[in-house]
Design a protein around this motif. Structure first.
Motif, PDB file in Angstrom:
ATOM      1  N   ILE A  53     159.222  61.156  69.042  1.00  0.00           N
ATOM      2  CA  ILE A  53     159.480  59.803  69.506  1.00  0.00           C
ATOM      3  C   ILE A  53     159.725  59.139  69.033  1.00  0.00           C
ATOM      4  N   ILE A  54     161.369  58.626  68.223  1.00  0.00           N
ATOM      5  CA  ILE A  54     161.248  57.384  67.938  1.00  0.00           C
ATOM      6  C   ILE A  54     162.306  55.939  68.622  1.00  0.00           C
ATOM      7  N   VAL A  55     161.804  54.625  68.285  1.00  0.00           N
ATOM      8  CA  VAL A  55     162.967  54.202  68.519  1.00  0.00           C
ATOM      9  C   VAL A  55     163.208  53.112  67.829  1.00  0.00           C
ATOM     10  N   ASN A  56     164.208  53.063  67.228  1.00  0.00           N
ATOM     11  CA  ASN A  56     164.862  52.376  66.601  1.00  0.00           C
ATOM     12  C   ASN A  56     166.065  51.296  67.762  1.00  0.00           C
ATOM     13  N   GLN A  57     166.592  50.474  66.087  1.00  0.00           N
ATOM     14  CA  GLN A  57     167.096  48.688  66.366  1.00  0.00           C
ATOM     15  C   GLN A  57     166.775  48.074  68.123  1.00  0.00           C
ATOM     16  N   SER A  58     165.324  48.041  68.341  1.00  0.00           N
ATOM     17  CA  SER A  58     164.828  47.410  69.928  1.00  0.00           C
ATOM     18  C   SER A  58     164.205  46.524  69.357  1.00  0.00           C
ATOM     19  N   GLU A  59     164.946  45.371  70.134  1.00  0.00           N
ATOM     20  CA  GLU A  59     164.525  44.084  70.074  1.00  0.00           C
ATOM     21  C   GLU A  59     163.270  43.201  71.493  1.00  0.00           C
ATOM     22  N   GLN A  60     162.617  44.343  71.584  1.00  0.00           N
ATOM     23  CA  GLN A  60     161.648  44.484  72.230  1.00  0.00           C
ATOM     24  C   GLN A  60     160.085  43.900  70.893  1.00  0.00           C
ATOM     25  N   PRO A  61     159.260  43.692  71.526  1.00  0.00           N
ATOM     26  CA  PRO A  61     157.660  43.536  70.938  1.00  0.00           C
ATOM     27  C   PRO A  61     157.729  44.844  70.865  1.00  0.00           C
ATOM     28  N   ALA A  62     156.643  44.884  69.520  1.00  0.00           N
ATOM     29  CA  ALA A  62     155.825  46.168  69.504  1.00  0.00           C
ATOM     30  C   ALA A  62     155.441  46.504  70.345  1.00  0.00           C
ATOM     31  N   THR A  63     154.617  46.250  71.157  1.00  0.00           N
ATOM     32  CA  THR A  63     153.796  46.170  72.063  1.00  0.00           C
ATOM     33  C   THR A  63     154.374  46.933  73.201  1.00  0.00           C
ATOM     34  N   VAL A  64     155.486  46.497  73.260  1.00  0.00           N
ATOM     35  CA  VAL A  64     156.544  46.772  74.873  1.00  0.00           C
ATOM     36  C   VAL A  64     156.739  48.660  74.778  1.00  0.00           C
ATOM     37  N   VAL A  65     157.447  48.589  73.500  1.00  0.00           N
ATOM     38  CA  VAL A  65     157.243  49.354  73.275  1.00  0.00           C
ATOM     39  C   VAL A  65     156.953  50.924  72.581  1.00  0.00           C
ATOM     40  N   ARG A  66     155.231  50.360  72.155  1.00  0.00           N
ATOM     41  CA  ARG A  66     154.508  51.299  72.217  1.00  0.00           C
ATOM     42  C   ARG A  66     153.847  51.941  73.773  1.00  0.00           C
ATOM     43  N   GLN A  67     153.860  50.808  74.599  1.00  0.00           N
ATOM     44  CA  GLN A  67     153.676  50.608  75.956  1.00  0.00           C
ATOM     45  C   GLN A  67     153.862  52.035  76.444  1.00  0.00           C
ATOM     46  N   ALA A  68     155.391  51.584  76.531  1.00  0.00           N
ATOM     47  CA  ALA A  68     156.765  53.012  76.882  1.00  0.00           C
ATOM     48  C   ALA A  68     155.958  54.911  76.543  1.00  0.00           C
ATOM     49  N   ILE A  69     156.400  54.217  75.182  1.00  0.00           N
ATOM     50  CA  ILE A  69     155.661  55.809  73.797  1.00  0.00           C
ATOM     51  C   ILE A  69     154.198  56.491  74.793  1.00  0.00           C
ATOM     52  N   ASP A  70     153.997  55.168  74.945  1.00  0.00           N
ATOM     53  CA  ASP A  70     152.334  56.098  75.494  1.00  0.00           C
ATOM     54  C   ASP A  70     152.148  55.839  76.637  1.00  0.00           C
ATOM     55  N   GLU A  71     152.956  55.705  77.547  1.00  0.00           N
ATOM     56  CA  GLU A  71     153.589  56.382  78.842  1.00  0.00           C
ATOM     57  C   GLU A  71     154.114  57.821  79.436  1.00  0.00           C
ATOM     58  N   ILE A  72     155.129  58.242  77.582  1.00  0.00           N
ATOM     59  CA  ILE A  72     155.943  59.600  78.052  1.00  0.00           C
ATOM     60  C   ILE A  72     154.746  60.086  77.424  1.00  0.00           C
ATOM     61  N   VAL A  73     153.510  59.817  76.800  1.00  0.00           N
ATOM     62  CA  VAL A  73     153.092  61.269  76.148  1.00  0.00           C
ATOM     63  C   VAL A  73     151.816  61.093  76.684  1.00  0.00           C
ATOM     64  N   VAL A  74     151.527  60.551  77.576  1.00  0.00           N
ATOM     65  CA  VAL A  74     150.615  60.482  78.645  1.00  0.00           C
ATOM     66  C   VAL A  74     151.023  61.861  79.995  1.00  0.00           C
ATOM     67  N   LEU A  75     152.527  61.771  79.847  1.00  0.00           N
ATOM     68  CA  LEU A  75     153.433  62.699  80.861  1.00  0.00           C
ATOM     69  C   LEU A  75     153.155  64.064  80.548  1.00  0.00           C
ATOM     70  N   LEU A  76     153.021  63.416  78.983  1.00  0.00           N
ATOM     71  CA  LEU A  76     152.794  65.099  78.403  1.00  0.00           C
ATOM     72  C   LEU A  76     152.039  65.642  78.625  1.00  0.00           C
ATOM     73  N   THR A  77     150.765  64.627  79.167  1.00  0.00           N
ATOM     74  CA  THR A  77     148.952  65.519  79.379  1.00  0.00           C
ATOM     75  C   THR A  77     149.361  66.081  80.818  1.00  0.00           C
ATOM     76  N   GLN A  78     150.517  65.766  81.629  1.00  0.00           N
ATOM     77  CA  GLN A  78     149.950  65.811  83.462  1.00  0.00           C
ATOM     78  C   GLN A  78     151.523  67.479  83.549  1.00  0.00           C
ATOM     79  N   LEU A  79     151.573  68.071  82.037  1.00  0.00           N
ATOM     80  CA  LEU A  79     152.387  69.624  82.031  1.00  0.00           C
ATOM     81  C   LEU A  79     151.705  70.441  82.539  1.00  0.00           C
TER      82      LEU A  79
END
Length: 487
Positions: free
Chosen positions: A458-484
């Motif tokens: 998972i790679i995010v580029n050209q984001s103006e959002q704070p790193a913590t906000v983007v990280r939280q979204a990435i972590d949400e996606i990873v947690v979704l993968l645990t529920q597969l």
């Protein structure tokens, strides 16, 4: 209180803007991803991930994602997986995979001292990133045991690693930071020196304490800092001029606050090594006369040496703590696997070896453009598919266990220690983080509880959002993968 700092260059001065809080590149605020479901059918995974990344606050950023089972190339989710992204420190996954494949888990980097007769010794550095004052003392003790009490001339041979000591594509703020320290044949204490800023009485300048008093002699310090009352804002700016001889300290700390430890990269690694070695020799009552730096020459009888830990341990430091200097040193170590042509740098040769090794692992050469070994350069371009191919390829080799054991574990170790705690991902995700301004990445493995093992990028580029906000979204996606689960 040790503070990892981020430094910025001003137009007139190579400047250091240092906050007494951790830099965004280092600090990763633990954020627990929110989850609303306990299981997701693989056919519904795309909808669940899209719901995260299609939020309005991410509309201006670029997302690259690829999720596949580890055992097959079947795609569970893909978003621009074959397009180029700036990878940040995820690039270390490629460098370390190549190093492990080409050098082997037991490879060590040797620093040697040779006796050339007539009181002349030659020390040969080979780019050991783990070398410290402790190893220098061991070298001095070995010389003492050989009966050497006087060295008329010590020659430092820096020919093993050729080329620029910092990548020319790195930004100024990185070159002036502890995480952008120079890489050369001689690396000591990670080519960083430290000073401590200690608050005094209100209105007084901060006291400057040098951890290495010998290094203090290399600089002229202009102290324009001040100690302020409690509840005042705190900041420190350390600037150095273009000559690399003047340090200017500005800013303020509150009285009775903890001292701030400032780490800065050395200017000349060769002479920093020689200064520290002179101190180590003096401890053993060995006098040292002239010192000289040369490139090349004849080595005769080896009379002392120290070696780095095995590559398996060097990988741990590189990946667990995202150590740029270690990654760059390993890139240059790869140059021993290929004959260098005239005017070719060690880093360039290392990159050729990385590419050849990745091809052997099944990584499409069209999926990446590499310019360094650490990911600090913004000219690196890599697709999410390249990371998935690398992770799957190395997993099929005898070195798979060593490689995977080197990765941070979610909620447990390294740069993931503060992430995924108290979530389903804790302990079952092993992945490499990456952070630059506007860039957040995470690639690795997951042992999904109700599904087969996964590999993801998972790679995010050209984001103006704070790193913590983007990280939280990435972590949400990873947690979704645990529920597969299969439905």
């Amino acid at each position: 209180m040790t503070i990892k700092i981020s430094l910025s260059l001003m137009l007139l001065f190579m400047g250091t803007q240092i906050s007494v809080t951790q830099s965004a590149a280092k600090a990763q605020t633990p954020v627990a991803p929110t989850t609303t479901t306990k299981s997701i059918c693989s056919t519904r995974l795309g909808t669940a991930i899209d719901a995260v990344i299609n939020r309005p606050l991410f509309s201006r950023g670029r997302w690259g994602i690829l999720v596949q089972p580890l055992s097959t190339g079947t795609t569970l989710y893909s978003r621009d997986a074959q397009k180029y992204f700036t990878p940040a420190s995820n690039l270390k996954l490629l460098t370390t995979a190549a190093a492990l494949q080409q050098l082997g888990a037991n490879f060590r980097i040797r620093t040697s001292i040779y006796q050339n007769g007539n009181g002349v010794l030659r020390v040969v550095g080979r780019g050991d990133p783990s070398l410290s004052d402790t190893q220098l003392q061991a070298l001095a003790q070995q010389l003492k045991q050989k009966g050497i009490t006087q060295i008329q001339r010590l020659i430092a041979d820096d020919s093993y690693i050729q080329g620029d000591i910092v990548n020319p594509t790195w930004q100024w703020e990185d070159v002036e930071s502890d995480y952008g320290a120079p890489v050369s044949s001689f690396i000591l204490n990670q080519n960083i020196f430290s000073l401590k800023l200690v608050p005094q009485a209100v209105g007084k300048s901060l006291q400057v304490l040098w951890i290495d008093t010998g290094e203090a002699k290399q600089w002229r310090t202009i102290n324009q800092s001040v100690t302020v009352a409690q509840n005042q804002p705190t900041y420190v700016n350390v600037t150095r001029d273009l000559s690399g001889t003047v340090l200017r300290i500005q800013g303020q700390l509150t009285t009775n606050s903890e001292p701030s430890l400032i780490d800065l990269p050395v200017v000349d690694p060769n002479y920093y090594f020689l200064r520290r070695f002179r101190t180590a020799l003096a401890t053993e009552k060995i006098t040292l006369g002239q010192t000289l730096v040369v490139s090349g020459g004849v080595n005769q009888e080896e009379i002392a040496f120290v070696e780095s830990p095995p590559l398996s341990e060097l990988l741990m430091e590189t990946l667990q703590n995202s150590n740029n200097l270690y990654a760059e040193a390993l890139l240059r170590a790869l140059a021993i696997k290929k004959i260098r042509v005239k005017n070719q740098t060690s880093a360039d040769v290392g990159l050729e070896v990385v590419k050849a090794s990745l091809t052997q692992l099944g990584v499409d050469p069209a999926n990446y453009v590499l310019v360094d070994g650490s990911g600090l350069s913004r000219r690196n371009l890599i697709t999410p598919e390249a990371f998935v191919q690398t992770l799957r390829g190395i997993a099929k080799t005898p070195a798979a266990y060593v490689y995977r054991a080197s990765l941070p574990v979610a909620g447990k170790s390294g740069t993931l220690k503060g992430r995924f705690q108290d979530t389903p991902a804790e302990g079952i995700v092993q992945a490499k983080t990456g952070t630059l301004t506007g860039v957040i990445s995470l690639s690795g493995y997951m042992n999904a509880p109700k599904y087969e093992p996964l590999v993801f990028s998972i790679i995010v580029n050209q984001s103006e959002q704070p790193a913590t906000v983007v990280r939280q979204a990435i972590d949400e996606i990873v947690v979704l993968l645990t529920q597969l689960q299969r439905c």
